[in-house]
Motif scaffolding. Structure first.
Motif: not given
Length: 107
Positions: A1-21
């Motif tokens: 999967m690509s970075f953009k594909d992984d982003l599509e699975d994120l839903e909450t602010a916390e998801d984004f913060l954790r995923f992006l470190g």
């Protein structure tokens, strides 16, 4: 999967913060989650240099923008940052109502 594909699975602010470190305090996110995500989107929209980046470069850029958006609300608050249109309009109204003290003093 690509970075953009992984982003599509994120839903909450916390998801984004954790995923992006991005290290965060839950209390800041609890109060400002929508503002952080909106500011993050604003920063992404203004970034014209992401075309042609590979997944690693894209992830680094996204992480930097989210870190910046998060820090905006660590150091300030939603009203001062005027993230949403309602805050921007209220600031304009307040500026129109402002009367300098000098204008009230007799000359």
């Amino acid at each position: 999967m690509s970075f953009k594909d992984d982003l599509e699975d994120l839903e909450t602010a916390e998801d984004f913060l954790r995923f992006l470190g991005v290290t965060y305090e839950q209390r800041v996110v609890n109060v400002n989650r929508l503002h952080i995500l909106q500011r993050f989107q604003d920063y992404l929209s203004a970034d014209t240099g992401m075309e042609g980046l590979d997944d690693e470069g894209m992830a680094a850029r996204y992480s930097a923008h989210l870190e910046r958006a998060y820090q905006d609300f660590v150091a300030s608050n939603a009203i001062a940052e005027k993230t949403f249109k309602v805050h921007q309009e209220e600031a304009r109204k307040m500026a129109d109502r402002f009367v300098p003290l000098d204008a009230l003093l007799p000359t």
